[in-house]
Design an enzyme around this catalytic site. Structure first.
Site, PDB file in Angstrom:
ATOM      1  CE  LYS A  79      31.968  48.558  34.329  1.00 42.03           C
ATOM      2  NZ  LYS A  79      33.056  48.480  35.341  1.00 42.03           N
ATOM      3  CB  SER A 154      31.147  49.563  38.653  1.00 41.28           C
ATOM      4  OG  SER A 154      32.272  49.239  37.862  1.00 41.28           O
ATOM      5  CB  SER A 178      34.433  47.295  38.963  1.00 41.35           C
ATOM      6  OG  SER A 178      34.196  48.330  39.865  1.00 41.35           O
TER       7      SER A 178
END
Lengths: 503, 98
Positions: A79, A154, A178
């Site tokens: 990420k 997210s 997330s």
């Protein structure tokens, strides 16, 4: 054989046995990325050359008879909120466009030391603020199950990359859900470890007392393998737990045998009912039956203060974020914008830079956080929220005297359409209603795919355990996964539509 | 309890050093009013007998071994700087006066 369809554990076996090379495995995933990225857009940066160089090095070391980590040569996506030396890191924000960090996060150091080729950096809501990845400054990621829908957030990029077979493993971060909520809506596995289980050094912080990095995978065993690699004490994170991890991989293997005799599973009353889609509730009930068949005992537990969790979260998170994001001031790294009229002072440059570099949701939360911390409001808002945090911890403590794990649906609904909730922040925030309590209390949680709702979209089953008992997530998660795959005859992702191959 | 006006948003945005357009001030005032209303319920249960929790797991005085480790080099530290001169960050004037 399509190497991209294999789990990390299966790839590990083939690599160890010398049946395939890491270069072949890595190239297969890079080819898949080439083929489907136009449709999915899970990545912000693809690092072909770096990944292939790592793969070639691992292959050479293996050929020379060196002893390697079991995941050596298995590629991974990271990420974009995790800093990677020499590889662009933006956290999904224009304020960091083009920034190349001069150091690695601890978890990235561990991935590199173990020889996992890094395929690239995945898309996310700007600074991890969002539940749909639509707040990325670099465009939407599309859910591989239905390209018109959100991949969660997210960490929508990491979840979509794994669901679309672009990577067998990915790293996510979870501040309020997330990792787990994207897992639920993409039919993948996501784990938020105990707070302090995985080092936060090198994570671009949103809310320091809530943030935790963890695995994003297609199987429970793969998450355990990755968690054991990235977890454990790090002196560079003072909140890192200074004791060994529980035996996570062993727990996953034990769970997969399917026997949960003696395990007490607590169903949280407050995390069901109104607001949960009918198909989500139906799959949840079926999964409970499977756990019972495996020998678990079901008990109902009440956590009355969970109804205040969302409110407490939306005070604590923005307050900490407003402080953490003060470092983006246009002085030492990232964007600098000078005002077009009037004196060019540091203060005015700072305001112009942040006005131009931050997106709307980031501004909204910084302003909310600054407001909650400002004179006259601190006690009513931030102070009250911290007290609610105590009450939620007490609810967990009481519930864990009655049950070994707690369970709920991971998210109240399946993936919604892109754009559907973008103009309604409060509706967006409600996606995390079931995942937020774990962050406030620091306890670990996993989301395991447990079927499709009436709309044909994936649903997730959340398991929560006491702090430092992450092994329970893997035992119960692997048992549920095995029971479900026994019913389905294959993993859930086998039912996902084939993506158009663009070449 | 809450009511966030345009003026309040402008004041807080100035504290947070974020330039906003008039249109953004309007939208954020409306959004934040709704959000603050929804979260103000925390004060219902936050009575004086409940202690505050700032951190999920209790920790005190965390120290690492007092051993020197190599810091970033000057070149690395400056690698992302918007502007630099003579091995230092180059920043705008700090004070507003001439």
């Amino acid at each position: 054989m399509d190497l991209t369809r294999l789990s990390a554990a299966a790839l590990s076996e083939k690599l160890t046995a010398g049946e395939v090379t890491s270069v072949e495995v890595t190239q297969a995933h890079l080819d898949r990325i080439d083929a489907v990225e136009g449709a999915v857009h899970a990545f912000l940066h693809v690092s072909d050359d770096v990944a292939l160089a790592t793969a070639a090095d691992v292959d050479a070391r293996r050929a020379a008879g060196q002893s390697l980590h079991p995941l050596a040569g298995v590629p991974i996506a990271v990420k974009d909120v995790v800093v990677t030396e020499g590889m662009p890191t933006t956290a999904g924000s224009k304020i960091l466009e083009g920034w190349v960090p001069p150091y690695d996060a601890t978890l990235v150091e561990r991935l590199k030391a173990a020889g996992l080729p890094i395929l690239g950096k995945t898309n996310m809501d700007e600074f991890a603020m969002g539940s749909s990845t639509e707040h990325s400054a670099y465009g939407n990621t599309h859910n591989p199950w239905d390209l018109e829908r959100i991949p969660g957030g997210s960490g929508g990029g990491s979840a979509a990359a794994v669901a679309a077979f672009e990577a067998p493993l990915a790293i996510g971060t979870d501040t309020g859900g997330s990792i787990r909520q994207p897992g639920a809506v993409t039919g993948t596995v996501g784990v938020k470890p105990t707070y302090g289980s995985v080092s936060r050094y090198g994570l671009i912080a949103m809310a320091s007392s809530l943030d935790q990095a963890g695995p994003v995978t297609r199987t429970v065993l793969d998450s355990a393998l990755l968690h054991e690699l990235i977890g454990g004490h790090d002196a560079r994170d003072s909140t890192s737990i200074d004791e060994p991890l529980p035996a996570l991989v062993d727990a996953a293997r034990q769970g997969a045998l399917g026997d949960l005799t003696g395990v007490r599973v607590g169903v949280v009353t407050e995390l069901s009912g109104d607001g949960y889609q009918a198909g989500v509730s139906a799959r949840f009930a079926e999964s409970l039956e499977l756990l019972e068949k495996a020998g678990a005992t079901l008990v109902e537990v009440s956590c009355p203060n969970f109804r205040y969790a969302l409110g407490a979260y939306y005070l604590i998170m923005p307050s900490e974020a407003s402080s953490n994001l003060a470092k983006f001031d246009g002085m030492r790294f990232g964007l600098r914008v000078e005002p077009t009229d009037g004196p060019v002072t540091a203060e005015r440059v700072m305001s112009a830079t942040r006005g131009a570099g931050f997106g709307d949701e980031v501004k909204r939360r910084i302003i909310l956080g600054t407001y909650a911390l400002s004179a006259g409001y601190y006690d009513a808002y931030y102070g009250s929220a911290q007290k609610v945090r105590t009450l939620i911890q007490r609810d967990f403590d009481a519930a864990f005297t009655q049950a070994d794990v707690l369970v709920s649906p991971t998210a109240p609904t399946t993936a919604f359409k892109l754009g559907e909730k973008l103009d309604d922040p409060l509706a967006m925030y409600l996606n995390d209603i079931a995942t937020i309590p774990a962050n406030l209390a620091g306890v670990p949680g996993i989301s395991v795919p447990n079927g499709l709702s009436d709309d044909g979209l994936p649903v997730g089953f959340q398991i929560l355990a006491p702090a430092k008992a992450d092994d329970r997530l893997y035992r119960v998660g692997a048992a549920l996964e095995a029971a479900l795959e026994n019913v389905w005859g294959a993993p859930l992702l086998a039912q996902a539509p084939e993506l158009e191959i663009a070449r | 309890m809450s009511s966030i006006s345009r003026d309040e948003v402008s004041r807080v945005a100035a504290l947070a050093r974020i330039d906003l357009t008039p249109d953004q001030v309007d939208r954020f005032a409306a959004d934040l009013d709704v959000i603050v209303d929804a979260i103000a319920q925390v004060s219902e249960v936050a009575t004086s007998d409940v202690p505050a929790t700032s951190h999920p797991l209790p920790l005190t005085n965390v120290m690492r071994a007092d051993e020197p480790v190599a810091p970033l080099t000057q070149e690395q530290a400056l690698s992302g700087a918007p502007a630099q001169e003579d091995g230092r960050f180059l920043v705008p004037q700090i004070l507003g006066e001439e």
